[in-house]
Design an enzyme around this catalytic site. Sequence first.
Site, mmCIF file in Angstrom:
data_model
loop_
_atom_site.group_PDB
_atom_site.id
_atom_site.type_symbol
_atom_site.label_atom_id
_atom_site.label_comp_id
_atom_site.label_asym_id
_atom_site.label_seq_id
_atom_site.Cartn_x
_atom_site.Cartn_y
_atom_site.Cartn_z
ATOM 1 N N HIS A 116 17.308 -3.227 -8.670
ATOM 2 C CA HIS A 116 17.947 -2.945 -7.603
ATOM 3 C C HIS A 116 16.781 -2.466 -5.624
ATOM 4 O O HIS A 116 17.482 -1.595 -4.612
ATOM 5 C CB HIS A 116 19.022 -2.068 -7.093
ATOM 6 C CG HIS A 116 20.677 -2.424 -6.705
ATOM 7 N ND1 HIS A 116 21.183 -2.082 -6.618
ATOM 8 C CD2 HIS A 116 20.236 -2.715 -5.031
ATOM 9 C CE1 HIS A 116 22.519 -1.995 -6.311
ATOM 10 N NE2 HIS A 116 22.139 -3.070 -4.621
ATOM 11 N N ARG A 149 26.521 -7.627 -7.615
ATOM 12 C CA ARG A 149 27.086 -6.394 -7.585
ATOM 13 C C ARG A 149 27.085 -7.259 -9.552
ATOM 14 O O ARG A 149 27.452 -8.039 -9.708
ATOM 15 C CB ARG A 149 28.705 -6.383 -7.532
ATOM 16 C CG ARG A 149 28.534 -5.818 -6.271
ATOM 17 C CD ARG A 149 27.808 -3.619 -6.057
ATOM 18 N NE ARG A 149 27.973 -3.006 -4.968
ATOM 19 C CZ ARG A 149 27.186 -3.072 -3.716
ATOM 20 N NH1 ARG A 149 25.994 -3.990 -3.654
ATOM 21 N NH2 ARG A 149 27.208 -2.385 -3.093
ATOM 22 N N GLU A 172 24.306 1.585 -12.656
ATOM 23 C CA GLU A 172 23.272 1.675 -12.344
ATOM 24 C C GLU A 172 22.453 3.266 -12.208
ATOM 25 O O GLU A 172 23.413 3.969 -11.342
ATOM 26 C CB GLU A 172 22.741 1.564 -10.725
ATOM 27 C CG GLU A 172 23.016 -0.191 -11.215
ATOM 28 C CD GLU A 172 22.806 -0.994 -9.751
ATOM 29 O OE1 GLU A 172 22.583 -2.290 -10.156
ATOM 30 O OE2 GLU A 172 23.166 -0.776 -8.623
#
Length: 317
Positions: free
Chosen positions: A284, A234, A263
């Site tokens: 990601h 994270r 994000e």
Amino acid sequence: MTSRNIVFLDRDSLPVPVPVFSFPAHYREYPATAAEQLLEHAAGAEVLISNKVPLGREALARLPGLKLVAIAATGYNHVDVEACRERGIAVCNVRHYGDHTVAEHALTLMLALMKNLPAYQRDVAAGVWSQAKQFCHFGAPIREMRGAVLAIIGSGGIGGELAAMARAFGMEVLFAERKGAGLAREGRVPFDAALARADVVSLHCPLTDETRGMIAQAELMAMKPGAILINTARGGLVDEADLVAALKYGQLGGAGFDVLSSEPPAPDNPLLKARLPNLIVTPHVGWASAEAMRRLAAQLAENIEAFVRGEARNRIV
């Protein structure tokens, strides 16, 4: 059997088919759901599927028919779990579907940075090799994995998978104890000692109030000069401005990040603006192999099927 109202709030976050339910269901889906659309999209839902759509206390209070929040991911920090508990709303997530593929991604970032591939790719593109006086171009330092020390922060499924991969390359693997813990448990190394010994530090822990900002200037300065930091967990675990400073001033040898603090990130995010040859940022996608996404979709459906049968499966609440 009564038909169940199921709503997938952010369908485009899972680009593989969702298995057909075995029970009668009125299913609808939305590509994405903005905050102002949540109540409209979720109206009448008994089951809400959310990957990253925030579900806070106020919104949950306005969804009286909601019985289950099925998270299409492992992380659940976007859901007010305590509010769900108070309202009798079950919450479940998917687990271990991406352990191997995320570990592979972390290893890939590690390999690329140990070999300084981005720096050499930049040199080749700039014509530096073409102008060399001999057959090769010596630029950024190149290191072997064998004999290097890897400190893993987080000892769940992904950390375990990465440890096995790293040992196959001949690395020494340390599992770090939680930051601030008084005593290290068996098989763990104190947090500060792990940072000081590691040639590579890889983060594989959840984002909580205790772990937010766990790596900042002090921790980066405590790391071995030239060490590499990998984060496929994270973004909020690391202070991004401090990380860029450590890279620019040569304290770190490199960093590979698949996650950022927000994000999708703003264009002025420090890691996107840096454009450094020893920094790799991927969007990601460490979890997003085709195989892992199929496992995720299958497990998501299984969680909902279990709930309808009255069984608790992968339950958080």
